[in-house]
Design an enzyme around this catalytic site. Structure first.
Site, PDB file in Angstrom:
ATOM      1  N   THR A  83       0.845  -1.200   0.000  1.00  0.00           N
ATOM      2  CA  THR A  83       0.000   0.000   0.000  1.00  0.00           C
ATOM      3  C   THR A  83       0.881   1.250   0.000  1.00  0.00           C
ATOM      4  O   THR A  83       1.966   1.231   0.585  1.00  0.00           O
ATOM      5  CB  THR A  83      -0.854  -0.013   1.290  1.00  0.00           C
ATOM      6  OG1 THR A  83      -1.772  -1.085   1.196  1.00  0.00           O
ATOM      7  CG2 THR A  83      -1.596   1.279   1.528  1.00  0.00           C
ATOM      8  N   ARG A 124     -14.207  -7.342  -0.540  1.00  0.00           N
ATOM      9  CA  ARG A 124     -13.575  -6.916   0.718  1.00  0.00           C
ATOM     10  C   ARG A 124     -12.996  -5.496   0.567  1.00  0.00           C
ATOM     11  O   ARG A 124     -12.359  -5.170  -0.428  1.00  0.00           O
ATOM     12  CB  ARG A 124     -12.456  -7.894   1.070  1.00  0.00           C
ATOM     13  CG  ARG A 124     -11.678  -7.551   2.343  1.00  0.00           C
ATOM     14  CD  ARG A 124     -10.376  -6.849   2.026  1.00  0.00           C
ATOM     15  NE  ARG A 124      -9.537  -6.693   3.224  1.00  0.00           N
ATOM     16  CZ  ARG A 124      -8.464  -5.917   3.276  1.00  0.00           C
ATOM     17  NH1 ARG A 124      -8.087  -5.242   2.214  1.00  0.00           N
ATOM     18  NH2 ARG A 124      -7.762  -5.815   4.374  1.00  0.00           N
TER      19      ARG A 124
HETATM   20  N1  ASP Z   1      -3.961  -1.832   4.634  1.00  0.00           N
HETATM   21  C1  ASP Z   1      -4.134  -2.471   3.363  1.00  0.00           C
HETATM   22  C2  ASP Z   1      -5.427  -3.251   3.386  1.00  0.00           C
HETATM   23  O1  ASP Z   1      -5.681  -3.944   4.334  1.00  0.00           O
HETATM   24  C3  ASP Z   1      -3.019  -3.392   3.000  1.00  0.00           C
HETATM   25  C4  ASP Z   1      -1.630  -2.894   3.278  1.00  0.00           C
HETATM   26  O2  ASP Z   1      -1.430  -1.800   3.800  1.00  0.00           O
HETATM   27  O3  ASP Z   1      -0.679  -3.607   2.930  1.00  0.00           O
HETATM   28  O4  ASP Z   1      -6.150  -3.197   2.422  1.00  0.00           O
END
Ligand code: ASP
Length: 358
Positions: free
Chosen positions: A203, A231
């Site tokens: 992310t 999701r």
């Molecule tokens: N926080 C993000 C999610 O759960 C994933 C991540 O930050 O790697 O969609």
């Protein structure tokens, strides 16, 4: 008498109003970014590591140029995130992870400290830069959050660039999904959920403060590999993955379900507002203690209106970087590297301590 009256009036005013009216001390405009928590030593090829570092550097320089031109924290945040979304090395925009069905579903959000304006999108599949759609939702719609097809209709109406879903595809992410599906089919339970999550991260996010002392935060993601049922994680949820107010701004990255359950981004800024904690104290408490106690993990960017900033994280690495309006960009990936503002945990001694130094 007059003094007494003033004193009485001041007592009657809530502390927040007083703080907001106090003249802001000039702070140096600066930008911090992340490209996701969870990356571990050994995960990346030399080419991938070089590419990721170069993209982080470019995102910082892009944001710095904007701050140098006297423009807003909002513009710096969006510009930096666009660079990271366009890079195939991060799980956002191009290079996003795949859903169980083999699609890329993208989430993003943006929030401004000044006036607490916000925009967010979830589950978009054709918008080239989801962060610019979050910005358009904030600026050009009466709403805060749009999802799926409706969000794409809005993007089209506003003239934002749309691409074929294939544009987001990278072979590496596709193979990650295939491995995950094979593991699932073979019921290979060897990997814990946690290990699973760590393999598919990246992310991106940015937080900045501008010459006016205004803060902004943004986050963009493809979510988690093999996600199903539309999701949605924390990244587009205001207060969970992203938050900005007049004192503090946060962009999170990590196991999204835990960030939602602990209202992580808002929780950090509430500690700054109500307990007077620093970026490092508040970020360390929520990310490295509260989220870990719940069973989650990850990291965040935290910046406060006094110019303080922190990179709390409890994973073996977090792509991260800092630059001020006149500074030299600093970039780090693994826990074994040190960037000013890092707030690490004891877990790094085990998980990241043996990592090669860079
Ligand atoms: N926080 C993000 C999610 O759960 C994933 C991540 O930050 O790697 O969609």
């Amino acid at each position: 008498m007059r003094t007494l009256l003033t004193a009485a009036l001041m007592l009657a005013l809530p502390a927040a109003a007083l703080a907001d009216e106090a003249p802001k001390k000039a702070v140096t405009p600066q930008l911090i970014i992340h490209g996701g928590a969870g990356v571990a030593p050994g995960d990346l090829s030399a080419e991938e590591e070089r590419g990721a570092r170069a993209a982080l550097q470019e995102a910082l320089l892009r944001g710095q140029a904007i701050l140098k031109a006297g423009k807003s924290a909002q513009e710096a945040v969006v510009a930096a995130i666009v660079v990271l979304e366009d890079s195939p090395y991060f799980n956002a925009g191009r290079g996003a992870v795949f859903t169980h069905e083999g699609r890329n579903e993208l989430d993003a959000s943006l929030m401004l400290g000044n006036g607490q304006r916000a925009g967010a999108v979830a589950g978009v599949r054709r918008v080239k830069n989801p962060i610019t759609l979050a910005q358009a939702v904030m600026e050009q719609s009466p709403h805060v959050m749009l999802t799926g097809q409706g969000a794409e209709t809005f993007a089209k109406e506003k003239g934002l660039p749309l691409v074929e879903p294939d544009w987001f595809r990278t072979e590496k992410r596709w193979q990650q999904l295939q491995r995950r599906l094979a593991e699932e089919a073979g019921k290979q339970a060897a990997r814990s959920d946690e290990a699973e999550y760590r393999r598919y991260v990246g992310t991106v996010g940015a937080v900045a403060i501008d010459a006016q002392g205004h803060l902004a935060a943004g986050t963009s993601t493809g979510g988690m590999t093999n996600k199903r049922w539309n999701r949605v994680g924390d990244s587009p949820v205001i207060g969970a993955g992203t938050w900005a107010d007049s004192r503090c701004a946060v962009s999170g990255t990590g196991w999204g379900e835990f960030y939602i359950r602990s209202a992580a981004a808002h929780n950090i800024c509430a500690r700054v507002a109500h307990r007077g904690e620093s970026a490092a104290q508040a970020g360390g408490k929520v990310i490295n203690e509260e989220i870990v106690a719940l069973g989650g993990d990850g990291g965040a960017l935290v910046m406060t209106a006094d110019g303080g900033y922190a990179f709390p994280f409890n994973t073996p690495g977090m792509y991260r970087g800092w630059v001020s309006v006149d500074g030299t960009p600093q970039v780090a990936i693994y826990a074994s590297e040190t960037l000013q503002g890092d707030v690490k945990t004891a877990a790094h001694k085990v998980a990241g301590g043996d990592a090669p130094a860079h």
